[in-house]
Design a protein around this motif. Structure first.
Motif, PDB file in Angstrom:
ATOM      1  N   GLY A  13       0.802  -1.221   0.000  1.00 25.53           N
ATOM      2  CA  GLY A  13       0.000   0.000   0.000  1.00 25.53           C
ATOM      3  C   GLY A  13       0.835   1.270   0.000  1.00 25.53           C
ATOM      4  N   SER A  14       2.164   1.110  -0.077  1.00 26.04           N
ATOM      5  CA  SER A  14       2.994   2.316  -0.076  1.00 26.04           C
ATOM      6  C   SER A  14       3.583   2.550  -1.462  1.00 26.04           C
ATOM      7  N   VAL A  15       3.633   3.814  -1.841  1.00 29.53           N
ATOM      8  CA  VAL A  15       4.194   4.188  -3.138  1.00 29.53           C
ATOM      9  C   VAL A  15       5.335   5.161  -2.887  1.00 29.53           C
TER      10      VAL A  15
ATOM     11  N   GLU B 274       5.616  -0.991  -1.933  1.00 32.33           N
ATOM     12  CA  GLU B 274       4.876  -1.803  -2.890  1.00 32.33           C
ATOM     13  C   GLU B 274       5.210  -1.311  -4.311  1.00 32.33           C
TER      14      GLU B 274
ATOM     15  N   ALA C   6      -2.031   7.856  -6.973  1.00 31.50           N
ATOM     16  CA  ALA C   6      -1.829   6.817  -5.956  1.00 31.50           C
ATOM     17  C   ALA C   6      -2.675   7.108  -4.722  1.00 31.50           C
TER      18      ALA C   6
ATOM     19  N   ARG D 104      -3.453   4.648  -1.667  1.00 28.07           N
ATOM     20  CA  ARG D 104      -2.084   4.341  -1.240  1.00 28.07           C
ATOM     21  C   ARG D 104      -1.517   5.526  -0.469  1.00 28.07           C
ATOM     22  N   SER D 105      -0.532   5.222   0.354  1.00 29.53           N
ATOM     23  CA  SER D 105       0.213   6.317   0.965  1.00 29.53           C
ATOM     24  C   SER D 105       1.429   6.590   0.076  1.00 29.53           C
TER      25      SER D 105
ATOM     26  N   LYS E   3      -5.115   8.610   2.325  1.00 30.01           N
ATOM     27  CA  LYS E   3      -3.778   8.389   2.864  1.00 30.01           C
ATOM     28  C   LYS E   3      -2.915   9.627   2.618  1.00 30.01           C
TER      29      LYS E   3
END
Length: 926
Positions: free
Chosen positions: A12-14, A61, A130, A135-136, A158
């Motif tokens: 879930g992280s970009v 991610e 995102a 996503r965060s 996020k």
DNA sequence: CTAGAGTCGTAC
DNA sequence: GACGTACGACTCTAGG
């Protein structure tokens, strides 16, 4: 956004790398460095290293690098001068730009660029897309233009944050406000006003960031400002705004990021799959990137810690000391106690004593700092100040004690720095404290055992930028110094009330930080705080020591020592002090011409290992060794222990220090009862002086191999775990594995080697160390270690993991979540190696300490209604009790299961406790 | 004379 | 440089 915050990676992280920003920073941060062909590659190296490190720590991610594409952008069309006056790129950097892109691709990171679009705009598009996709987002850059994207997030979305990886600083809205004076949403307007000389964005002349922020605050936004400019009083400013309004609007267009381009590749396509080793080697090997290749792709658990790793500071504190009073009359005291009981919600204490020994100190006074909205101001209760004018008619001590009992007996939760010490002194003066809920020293220790000090003054300085008064100012210094008993009441009032109030404030400040971590909160509330009360009882009880036994041994030993000294002098031909390493060096290495083997900072070593080697070459060496052994025992134990016996109780009361050892262990001081000899026969005799009272016995219970059991549990190694589950001799089993022989055929020598390797592993010992320890060639030691790790593979894997996780997180932790920061892991060379050894040892030693502490609390509780037994001492893996002679077995049957069960269900191997009993500590053998 | 560094040695 | 965690005695030296 606290200073310690780090990105939350994982699913879930970009993570979006601003490629050009990164290249420049890497270039300037790294020393010059060239590839074999002479091409400069320092920026490439730095860039790759940063990516590797972040991938390892955050495991994003999606992880992509965005670069500018060198074509005309819409901004140039809008304003041909855009970025026109950029200084040329440093010569050494030019050839590295294409290399960095290629390197990024070789690492397996998508390289994103779009002709005619600046990297900043692409990043904006990805960031918003995102975020929209739940996503965060972390933007890896320090570019101010990108800060307009920052968004703290909220219940429906996020966050989008920036991460300055070189300063380890997370940049969110508060940091933007701090830097620019406006929130991210207004940053575009601000930059439109100030302009940007490096990008050649014009802005409005005469308006800098401070003015711009102020104007935006007043007018809301740029348009509001431009339309309302006529109303501005300052002539210059008004004219500038009116004249350059068009420029400001143009600047705004230049600065504002555009997110209307289609994403070149959808997010779903960009999931990070790590790097391919072959691709990496093909690319990096020719560049000479050896060290980077080894760093690839290990999966490290980088779950971020709960709560802060270091104490988080608070707002600066000022205390109004004019409120402090001394309660010198009985009526005043009673009224004050009434008021605190009525209005206070907690109470901080600071006692004042004459000497620093809790079992001897006389109570000189007590400062009280109640907490609560309308609680009274801190006050000082003088108890025993000699001859102070303020105390012509002192309040009788029993009346003070009665009032203190009313106040501290349980009506209010109590706070005290160094609560154990205070509780002991107060109890000796007839005041038994009720529940203590906060000891800032222990809170600090629990949160960050690695910090340099847990003293109240240090905490106040670091947390509140508050400088606390020092004892010296009250007592004077040097020869003229007095004790508090002779100090002036007014000065003592200021000093003690300040400390009580600081304890209160510090406790209130640290409490929420403990609560951020379930593990640390539990360690504090359920382990350290209750343990302090257990230790209080232990210290108050003390241990009986037979001074006559020590005296007798001392006499015998004194005679032997005198004889040895004479003999040594005979050999030397002159009188010398064998206690002096200096004189010893002269004798051995100059006069006798023996060969010096090891050097110390100041000369040649004369320690026992060196002397043992030399013993064969000259008879005096053996005498020196013997002399050393005896003087050590006599000087450290036989001569000093009797002086420590408390004249009132006739017993020895050590001070267990709960906030010293970085692993969570306890230490013992004044006297240290945790290093009483046992290994040598002469030394062991000292334990004959530690005796039970008449009609009583000593009982010892010690954990068998607790650290190795914890290693077995933590590593999960099949062989080690089964050894303990099967209840076999673990060193023997290890020897059988390592030497490849049946267990019954293991020789004593083989077992000794296996045992040494087992312990060496716990301490992170090297082949060199093991060789020295065992007195065998280094090569042989190396091969033992090699075979060990082959036969006990779980341990190898575990030890590597330990170092990787500790390096990624910056700390090691125990089974119960006790943490220890290891800053040494971020350094190099010897320091780094030391850090690695700490990382290996701390989880083991610390977990054992946690278990022992849990056991002590459990056993203490069980003894509460069994006055026939007392806990006397703890020596890391051993508990020592005194009990009625006829009930030793009952005590063992009670305490053993509590100790064996102290780890709860946390361990996959059993704990085993061995018991002994006898009239003396020496007699407590199996 | 005191304070601190250095060395050595005891325990787990 | 090489074994983790402590405490403390003794010597020697720098500083008052």
């Amino acid at each position: 956004m606290s200073t310690n915050a780090r990105p939350t990676g994982g699913p879930g992280s970009v993570f979006l790398i601003d490629g050009n920003n990164f290249i420049f920073r890497a270039f300037h941060a790294m020393p010059s460095l060239s590839a074999p062909g002479g091409v400069p590659i320092n920026a490439v190296h730095g860039f790759v290293r940063m990516i590797q490190a972040m991938r390892k720590e955050f495991q994003p991610e999606v992880f992509i690098a965005v670069f500018d594409h060198s074509e005309e952008t819409f901004r140039n069309k809008l304003y041909p001068a855009y970025k026109a006056h950029r200084p040329p790129m440093p010569e050494d950097l030019v050839p590295q730009i294409p290399l960095v892109r290629a390197a990024t691709a070789a690492l397996g990171l998508p390289v994103i660029e779009v002709p005619g679009v600046e990297a900043d705009d692409i990043i904006a598009c990805y960031a918003l897309a995102a975020q929209k996709a739940g996503r965060s987002v972390y933007i890896l850059s320090t570019d101010k233009d990108l800060m307009q994207l920052i968004d703290a997030g909220g219940p429906d979305r996020k966050p989008i944050l920036m991460w300055d990886s070189m300063k380890s600083k997370l940049i969110g809205p508060p940091e933007v406000v701090e830097k620019w004076g406006v929130p991210p949403t207004k940053l575009v307007d601000l930059l439109a006003l100030t302009g940007d000389s490096s990008d050649n964005v014009p802005g409005v002349p005469g308006i800098g960031p401070k003015t711009a922020a102020q104007l935006l605050e007043e007018f809301g936004d740029l348009e509001g400002l431009l339309s309302g400019a006529a109303g501005i009083k300052q002539v210059k400013r008004r004219e500038a705004l009116q004249e350059h309004a068009a420029n400001a609007r143009l600047s705004r267009q230049l600065v504002e990021l555009r997110c209307d381009i289609p994403l070149p590749r959808p997010l779903e396509e960009l999931v990070d799959n790590g790097s391919d080793q072959a691709t990496m080697e093909a690319f990096f090997a020719p560049l000479g990137f050896k060290s980077l290749l080894g760093l690839r792709g290990k999966v490290v658990d980088t779950k971020p810690p709960e709560g802060p790793l270091e104490l988080r500071p608070g707002a600066p504190l000022t205390l109004d000391k004019s409120r402090y009073t001394a309660l010198t009359g009985e009526a005043e005291l009673t009224a004050y106690v009434d008021a605190v009981l009525a209005k206070g919600d907690r109470l901080a204490l600071q006692i004042v004593v004459d000497v620093a020994d809790s079992m001897r100190a006389a109570l000189v006074g007590v400062a009280l700092a109640p907490g609560g909205e309308s609680a009274p101001a801190p006050a000082y209760v003088p108890v025993a100040h000699e001859g102070d004018a303020l105390l012509v008619k002192p309040v009788p001590k029993d009346i003070i004690a009665a009032q203190l009992r009313r106040l501290t007996g349980g009506a209010l939760p109590l706070v005290a720095q160094g609560s154990k010490f205070q509780a002991i002194v107060l109890r000796r003066h007839g005041v038994e404290l009720g529940p203590l809920t906060m000891d800032p020293k222990l809170a600090s220790y629990t949160l960050d055992p690695a910090r340099s000090s847990h003293n109240l003054a240090e905490l106040a300085k670091d947390l509140f930028a508050y400088t606390a008064g020092v004892q010296e100012d009250v007592l004077g210094k040097g020869k003229k110094a007095v004790t508090f008993a002779r100090a002036a009441v007014d000065r003592t009032t200021l000093y003690a009330c300040e400390r009580a109030e600081l304890a209160l404030k510090t406790g209130q400040h640290l409490r929420p930080q403990l609560d951020e971590s379930t593990a640390l909160r539990a360690l504090f509330d359920e382990l350290e705080m209750p343990l302090a009360r257990v230790l209080q009882r232990i210290e108050e009880t003390g241990v009986r020591v037979d001074a006559a036994v020590l005296a007798r041994q001392g006499e015998v030993m004194g005679a032997e020592i005198a004889g040895l000294r004479a003999h040594i002098a005979e050999h030397a031909g002159y009188d010398l002090n064998p206690d002096s390493p200096n004189q010893l060096q002269k004798l051995l290495f100059e006069d006798l011409g023996l060969e010096a083997s090891r050097k110390t900072k100041t000369g040649f070593s004369t320690d026992a290992t060196v002397l043992e080697e030399l013993a064969a070459y000259h008879p005096v060496v053996g005498l020196i060794l013997e002399y050393r052994g005896l003087t050590k025992l006599k000087g450290t134990y036989l001569d000093t222990l009797p002086n420590e016996i408390n004249p009132t109780t006739g017993r020895l009361h050590t001070n267990f220090r709960q906030a010293v050892a970085q692993t969570g262990r306890l230490s013992s001081k004044d006297p240290n009862l945790q290093n009483i000899p046992i290994r040598s026969e002469v030394g062991r005799q000292i334990r004959e002086a530690f005796v039970a009272g008449p009609g009583k016995l000593l009982v010892t219970l010690d954990y068998s191999q607790i650290e190795l059991r914890i290693l077995a549990h933590l590593s999960g190694d099949k062989n080690l775990v089964s050894s303990f589950r099967d209840g076999v001799d673990v060193h023997r089993r290890t020897a059988a594995e390592v030497f490849g022989v049946p267990e019954q055929d293991v020789t004593a020598e083989q077992r000794r080697v296996a045992k040494a390797v087992n312990f060496g592993v716990i301490y992170g010992q090297s082949a060199f160390g093991l060789a020295r320890q065992l007195g065998i060639p280094r090569g042989k030691a190396g091969s033992y270690i090699k075979v060990y790790f082959e036969k006990i593979p779980g341990v190898t894997r575990y030890m590597e993991e330990l170092i990787d996780t500790a390096s990624a997180r910056g700390y090691a932790e125990t089974i119960f979540g006790r943490r220890r920061r290891i800053p040494e892991l971020a350094r190099k060379g010897a320091q780094r190696s030391y850090g690695e050894r700490i990382a290996r040892n701390t989880p083991i030693q610390g977990s054992a300490a946690d278990i022992m502490k849990r056991a002590m609390i459990a056993v203490d509780a069980a003894l509460a209604d069994r006055p026939w037994a007392q806990m006397l001492l703890t020596v890391h893996d051993e508990l020592i009790f005194e009990c009625e002679a006829g009930r030793a077995e009952e005590l063992i049957a009670l305490a053993r299961p509590l100790m064996e069960g102290a780890a709860g269900d946390k361990l996959q191997v059993p704990l085993q406790v061995e018991a002994g009993k006898g009239p003396s500590w020496a007699a407590c053998k199996g």
